[in-house]
Design a protein around this motif. Structure first.
Motif, PDB file in Angstrom:
ATOM      1  N   THR A 195     -61.090  49.516 -10.176  1.00 12.27           N
ATOM      2  CA  THR A 195     -60.248  49.319  -8.984  1.00 12.27           C
ATOM      3  C   THR A 195     -58.889  49.977  -9.173  1.00 12.27           C
ATOM      4  OG1 THR A 195     -61.361  47.220  -8.480  1.00 12.27           O
ATOM      5  CG2 THR A 195     -59.203  47.605  -7.461  1.00 12.27           C
ATOM      6  N   ARG A 196     -58.333  49.808 -10.354  1.00 15.82           N
ATOM      7  CA  ARG A 196     -57.053  50.432 -10.671  1.00 15.82           C
ATOM      8  C   ARG A 196     -57.182  51.964 -10.651  1.00 15.82           C
ATOM      9  NH1 ARG A 196     -54.041  49.681 -16.548  1.00 15.82           N
ATOM     10  NH2 ARG A 196     -52.529  51.379 -16.341  1.00 15.82           N
ATOM     11  N   CYS A 197     -58.243  52.472 -11.233  1.00 16.50           N
ATOM     12  CA  CYS A 197     -58.459  53.922 -11.278  1.00 16.50           C
ATOM     13  C   CYS A 197     -58.591  54.519  -9.878  1.00 16.50           C
ATOM     14  CB  CYS A 197     -59.715  54.251 -12.090  1.00 16.50           C
ATOM     15  SG  CYS A 197     -59.551  53.965 -13.855  1.00 16.50           S
ATOM     16  N   LEU A 198     -59.324  53.830  -9.014  1.00 14.48           N
ATOM     17  CA  LEU A 198     -59.534  54.330  -7.659  1.00 14.48           C
ATOM     18  C   LEU A 198     -58.217  54.445  -6.905  1.00 14.48           C
ATOM     19  CD1 LEU A 198     -61.347  55.216  -5.342  1.00 14.48           C
ATOM     20  CD2 LEU A 198     -61.753  52.794  -4.816  1.00 14.48           C
ATOM     21  N   GLU A 199     -57.409  53.413  -6.970  1.00 22.41           N
ATOM     22  CA  GLU A 199     -56.122  53.448  -6.266  1.00 22.41           C
ATOM     23  C   GLU A 199     -55.226  54.558  -6.806  1.00 22.41           C
ATOM     24  OE1 GLU A 199     -55.536  51.818  -3.571  1.00 22.41           O
ATOM     25  OE2 GLU A 199     -57.465  50.785  -3.724  1.00 22.41           O
ATOM     26  N   ASN A 200     -55.216  54.739  -8.119  1.00 25.08           N
ATOM     27  CA  ASN A 200     -54.397  55.789  -8.716  1.00 25.08           C
ATOM     28  C   ASN A 200     -54.899  57.183  -8.343  1.00 25.08           C
ATOM     29  OD1 ASN A 200     -52.623  54.024  -9.976  1.00 25.08           O
ATOM     30  ND2 ASN A 200     -53.783  53.959 -11.886  1.00 25.08           N
ATOM     31  N   SER A 201     -56.219  57.355  -8.298  1.00 26.00           N
ATOM     32  CA  SER A 201     -56.781  58.661  -7.931  1.00 26.00           C
ATOM     33  C   SER A 201     -56.453  59.005  -6.483  1.00 26.00           C
ATOM     34  CB  SER A 201     -58.302  58.666  -8.143  1.00 26.00           C
ATOM     35  OG  SER A 201     -58.637  58.698  -9.517  1.00 26.00           O
ATOM     36  N   LEU A 202     -56.588  58.039  -5.603  1.00 28.64           N
ATOM     37  CA  LEU A 202     -56.269  58.277  -4.195  1.00 28.64           C
ATOM     38  C   LEU A 202     -54.796  58.650  -4.020  1.00 28.64           C
ATOM     39  CD1 LEU A 202     -58.263  55.338  -2.578  1.00 28.64           C
ATOM     40  CD2 LEU A 202     -58.743  57.769  -2.282  1.00 28.64           C
ATOM     41  N   ARG A 203     -53.937  57.979  -4.769  1.00 28.32           N
ATOM     42  CA  ARG A 203     -52.498  58.270  -4.678  1.00 28.32           C
ATOM     43  C   ARG A 203     -52.200  59.680  -5.173  1.00 28.32           C
ATOM     44  NH1 ARG A 203     -49.205  58.094  -8.675  1.00 28.32           N
ATOM     45  NH2 ARG A 203     -50.558  56.709  -9.900  1.00 28.32           N
ATOM     46  N   ARG A 204     -52.748  60.039  -6.323  1.00 25.56           N
ATOM     47  CA  ARG A 204     -52.482  61.374  -6.869  1.00 25.56           C
ATOM     48  C   ARG A 204     -53.067  62.473  -5.990  1.00 25.56           C
ATOM     49  NH1 ARG A 204     -53.279  58.685 -12.129  1.00 25.56           N
ATOM     50  NH2 ARG A 204     -55.523  59.046 -11.897  1.00 25.56           N
ATOM     51  N   LEU A 205     -54.249  62.235  -5.467  1.00 18.38           N
ATOM     52  CA  LEU A 205     -54.920  63.232  -4.628  1.00 18.38           C
ATOM     53  C   LEU A 205     -54.297  63.340  -3.238  1.00 18.38           C
ATOM     54  CD1 LEU A 205     -58.596  62.400  -5.625  1.00 18.38           C
ATOM     55  CD2 LEU A 205     -57.463  64.597  -6.021  1.00 18.38           C
ATOM     56  N   THR A 244     -54.898  61.536  -0.601  1.00 16.28           N
ATOM     57  CA  THR A 244     -55.931  61.420   0.428  1.00 16.28           C
ATOM     58  C   THR A 244     -56.329  59.956   0.563  1.00 16.28           C
ATOM     59  OG1 THR A 244     -58.138  62.187   1.105  1.00 16.28           O
ATOM     60  CG2 THR A 244     -57.799  61.800  -1.236  1.00 16.28           C
ATOM     61  N   ASP A 245     -56.955  59.617   1.681  1.00 18.76           N
ATOM     62  CA  ASP A 245     -57.380  58.229   1.851  1.00 18.76           C
ATOM     63  C   ASP A 245     -58.864  58.025   1.560  1.00 18.76           C
ATOM     64  OD1 ASP A 245     -58.351  59.581   4.023  1.00 18.76           O
ATOM     65  OD2 ASP A 245     -57.406  58.303   5.534  1.00 18.76           O
ATOM     66  N   TYR A 246     -59.538  59.091   1.120  1.00 15.61           N
ATOM     67  CA  TYR A 246     -60.946  58.924   0.730  1.00 15.61           C
ATOM     68  C   TYR A 246     -61.352  59.980  -0.284  1.00 15.61           C
ATOM     69  CZ  TYR A 246     -62.256  62.940   3.637  1.00 15.61           C
ATOM     70  OH  TYR A 246     -62.365  64.195   4.172  1.00 15.61           O
ATOM     71  N   ILE A 247     -62.345  59.625  -1.084  1.00 22.53           N
ATOM     72  CA  ILE A 247     -62.943  60.522  -2.076  1.00 22.53           C
ATOM     73  C   ILE A 247     -64.379  60.777  -1.650  1.00 22.53           C
ATOM     74  CG2 ILE A 247     -63.762  60.669  -4.469  1.00 22.53           C
ATOM     75  CD1 ILE A 247     -61.262  58.938  -5.184  1.00 22.53           C
ATOM     76  N   ALA A 256     -68.291  48.164  -2.941  1.00 18.26           N
ATOM     77  CA  ALA A 256     -67.080  47.777  -2.217  1.00 18.26           C
ATOM     78  C   ALA A 256     -66.238  48.999  -1.882  1.00 18.26           C
ATOM     79  CB  ALA A 256     -66.278  46.782  -3.046  1.00 18.26           C
ATOM     80  N   ALA A 257     -66.200  49.973  -2.803  1.00 15.26           N
ATOM     81  CA  ALA A 257     -65.406  51.181  -2.575  1.00 15.26           C
ATOM     82  C   ALA A 257     -65.937  51.968  -1.384  1.00 15.26           C
ATOM     83  CB  ALA A 257     -65.404  52.056  -3.829  1.00 15.26           C
ATOM     84  N   VAL A 258     -67.261  52.028  -1.270  1.00 18.21           N
ATOM     85  CA  VAL A 258     -67.865  52.736  -0.132  1.00 18.21           C
ATOM     86  C   VAL A 258     -67.661  51.939   1.154  1.00 18.21           C
ATOM     87  CG1 VAL A 258     -70.020  53.589   0.855  1.00 18.21           C
ATOM     88  CG2 VAL A 258     -69.546  53.939  -1.580  1.00 18.21           C
ATOM     89  N   SER A 259     -67.860  50.631   1.078  1.00 18.37           N
ATOM     90  CA  SER A 259     -67.692  49.781   2.266  1.00 18.37           C
ATOM     91  C   SER A 259     -66.277  49.844   2.813  1.00 18.37           C
ATOM     92  CB  SER A 259     -68.045  48.327   1.925  1.00 18.37           C
ATOM     93  OG  SER A 259     -69.405  48.208   1.546  1.00 18.37           O
ATOM     94  N   SER A 260     -65.302  50.015   1.932  1.00 21.97           N
ATOM     95  CA  SER A 260     -63.906  50.069   2.351  1.00 21.97           C
ATOM     96  C   SER A 260     -63.534  51.404   2.982  1.00 21.97           C
ATOM     97  CB  SER A 260     -62.991  49.818   1.150  1.00 21.97           C
ATOM     98  OG  SER A 260     -63.028  50.925   0.248  1.00 21.97           O
ATOM     99  N   GLY A 261     -64.386  52.415   2.814  1.00 20.76           N
ATOM    100  CA  GLY A 261     -64.091  53.739   3.343  1.00 20.76           C
ATOM    101  C   GLY A 261     -63.301  54.617   2.382  1.00 20.76           C
ATOM    102  N   LYS A 262     -62.953  54.057   1.204  1.00 19.22           N
ATOM    103  CA  LYS A 262     -62.184  54.835   0.240  1.00 19.22           C
ATOM    104  C   LYS A 262     -63.046  55.832  -0.530  1.00 19.22           C
ATOM    105  CE  LYS A 262     -58.765  51.166  -0.348  1.00 19.22           C
ATOM    106  NZ  LYS A 262     -58.139  50.187  -1.274  1.00 19.22           N
ATOM    107  N   VAL A 263     -64.346  55.600  -0.533  1.00 16.65           N
ATOM    108  CA  VAL A 263     -65.308  56.485  -1.191  1.00 16.65           C
ATOM    109  C   VAL A 263     -66.466  56.717  -0.237  1.00 16.65           C
ATOM    110  CG1 VAL A 263     -66.996  56.652  -3.074  1.00 16.65           C
ATOM    111  CG2 VAL A 263     -64.696  55.777  -3.536  1.00 16.65           C
ATOM    112  N   ARG A 264     -66.911  57.966  -0.132  1.00 17.20           N
ATOM    113  CA  ARG A 264     -68.037  58.276   0.751  1.00 17.20           C
ATOM    114  C   ARG A 264     -69.378  58.110   0.021  1.00 17.20           C
ATOM    115  NH1 ARG A 264     -65.731  61.360   5.049  1.00 17.20           N
ATOM    116  NH2 ARG A 264     -63.955  60.091   5.671  1.00 17.20           N
ATOM    117  N   TYR A 265     -69.458  58.642  -1.198  1.00 17.25           N
ATOM    118  CA  TYR A 265     -70.690  58.573  -1.995  1.00 17.25           C
ATOM    119  C   TYR A 265     -70.320  58.399  -3.457  1.00 17.25           C
ATOM    120  CZ  TYR A 265     -72.724  60.620   2.226  1.00 17.25           C
ATOM    121  OH  TYR A 265     -73.098  60.864   3.526  1.00 17.25           O
ATOM    122  N   PHE A 266     -71.287  57.919  -4.254  1.00 14.95           N
ATOM    123  CA  PHE A 266     -70.999  57.811  -5.675  1.00 14.95           C
ATOM    124  C   PHE A 266     -72.187  58.238  -6.523  1.00 14.95           C
ATOM    125  CE2 PHE A 266     -72.616  53.433  -5.016  1.00 14.95           C
ATOM    126  CZ  PHE A 266     -73.452  53.281  -6.116  1.00 14.95           C
TER     127      PHE A 266
END
Length: 324
Positions: free
Chosen positions: A101-111, A113-116, A139-149
Motif C-alpha cells: 500500500t505504501r509502495c503504490l501511493e509512492n509510485s503514483l506520486r512519483r509518476l 499519475t492517478d493510475y498505473i 483492492a488496488a484495481v477496485s480503487s482505480g489506482k491500478v488497471r491490471y496486475f
C-alpha cells in the motif's frame, strides 16, 4: 510498431518496451531519458517499464516529469513493480498489505499519475500469506489506482499458484502478465515458467532480452572501458554471461547477423520478441542513439532455419520431470 494483447487483459502493448532501470533525475540523465521517451513513442512504442527501486525511485520520478511535456499520459502504458525493500530493513522481499500500500501511493506520486496500467509483484515473498498479497492487488484495481496486475521473477509453481488462486473465485482480479529475464543466454524460463504462462494465457514480458548487453557483441574481444561490465556499479550484472558457453552463443548470433546484413543486437532481440507467449521485449539504453539501434529490430523477422540454429546452440538443459 506491432501491438500485442497483454495476456487476457483489455490492452495491447508494443512488441518492444522501454526499460528505465538506468534512468536518473539529474540534469544530464533526465535529458537523455526524455530523448529516449520521445524516440520510443515516435517509433510507435507504448509500454514503459520501471520499478519503485530503480534509482531509489528516480526512474519513476523521471517518467513523471515527462508526462504532459514529452509524452501524453494516454500515449503510454506504464508498468511498475513493488515488493523489494531497499530501506535497510532485514526483510528484502515484502508483499505485505502495509508495504505494498505504501509502495503504490509512492509510485503514483512519483509518476504524477492517478493510475498505473500494470502493477507487478517484483519478487515472490515467502513470508506473506498469498491471500493477503492478492487482496491488496484486488483492492488496488477496485480503487482505480491500478488497471491490471501481474508477477515478476516468479517460478513456474509460484506463477501458477497466484494465477489459480485469483481464478478460483468470481470477482477476483486475474493475473495477466509475468515478467521474467529471457534471452538466448537465459532460457531457463522455458522449463516451467513459459509453459505455465502459455497454459494460463499470461502475457510474457521479457527483461534483458540482450543478455544484459552481452548479445550485442560488444564483449567479443574484451571489455570496453565504457561498458557496463567494466563499471563498478554494473560489472557483476553484465559479467554473469561473460563465460565460455555464452561466448559460443554470441558467435552464433554474430554469424547469423553477418549473413542477414544486420547487427547481432537485432538478431538477438528479434529471436526473443517472437518466442511463443512473449507480449513485449523490454529494451534499455543509455541514450537515444542506442535505443534506435534496438528499435531497428522491429523490421527484422528471422528465417526459420536461422531461428532453429539459434535454438540449438542455446538450448537450455532439460531433465526430469520436464522431459519425462
Amino acid at each position: 510498431m506491432e501491438r500485442r494483447p497483454l495476456g487476457r487483459s483489455g490492452i495491447e502493448v508494443s512488441s518492444l518496451g522501454l526499460g528505465t532501470m538506468m534512468w536518473t533525475t539529474d540534469e544530464a540523465g533526465l535529458e537523455d531519458a526524455a530523448a529516449q521517451m520521445q524516440t520510443f513513442v515516435e517509433a510507435g512504442g507504448t509500454l514503459v517499464d520501471t520499478a519503485d527501486v530503480f534509482g531509489q525511485g528516480a526512474a519513476e520520478a523521471a517518467i513523471g516529469q515527462m508526462i504532459g511535456k514529452v509524452v501524453a499520459r494516454s500515449e503510454i502504458h506504464i508498468a511498475t513493480k513493488a515488493g523489494v525493500r531497499t530501506d535497510g530493513a532485514d526483510r528484502k522481499r515484502d508483499t505485505s498489505r502495509g508495504w505494498l500500500t505504501r509502495c503504490l501511493e509512492n509510485s503514483l506520486r512519483r509518476l504524477g499519475t492517478d493510475y498505473i496500467d500494470l502493477w507487478l509483484l517484483h519478487v515472490y515473498d515467502p513470508d506473506t500469506p498469498l491471500e493477503e498479497t492478492m487482496s491488496v492487488l484486488d483492492a488496488a484495481v477496485s480503487s482505480g489506482k491500478v488497471r491490471y496486475f501481474g508477477v515478476s521473477n516468479h517460478t513456474g509453481w509460484q506463477t501458477a499458484r497466484a494465477t489459480s488462486y485469483q481464478g478460483a473465485w468470481p470477482g477476483r482480479v486475474p493475473v495477466v502478465a509475468s515478467q521474467v529475464e529471457y534471452s538466448l543466454l537465459q532460457r531457463g524460463v522455458e522449463r516451467e515458467v513459459l509453459p505455465a504462462c502459455l497454459a494460463m494465457e499470461l502475457g510474457v514480458l521479457a527483461w534483458s532480452p540482450l543478455g544484459r548487453g552481452v548479445l550485442t557483441g560488444k564483449y567479443r574481444f574484451g571489455r570496453p572501458t565504457d561498458s557496463r561490465a567494466a563499471s563498478k556499479q554494473w560489472g557483476r550484472f553484465a559479467g554473469t554471461y561473460l563465460d565460455e558457453r555464452s561466448a559460443g552463443i554470441v558467435e552464433a548470433v554474430a554469424t547469423a547477423a553477418e549473413g542477414l546484413g544486420v547487427s547481432p543486437l537485432e538478431v538477438a532481440l528479434a529471436w526473443v520478441r517472437d518466442q511463443p507467449g512473449v507480449a513485449s521485449a523490454i529494451v534499455g539504453a543509455r541514450n537515444a542513439t542506442q535505443l534506435r539501434a534496438s528499435l531497428a529490430a522491429e523490421q527484422l523477422f528471422l528465417p526459420p532455419e536461422i531461428r532453429l540454429a539459434l535454438d540449438d546452440v542455446s538450448a537450455p538443459t532439460v531433465g526430469y520431470p520436464e522431459s519425462y
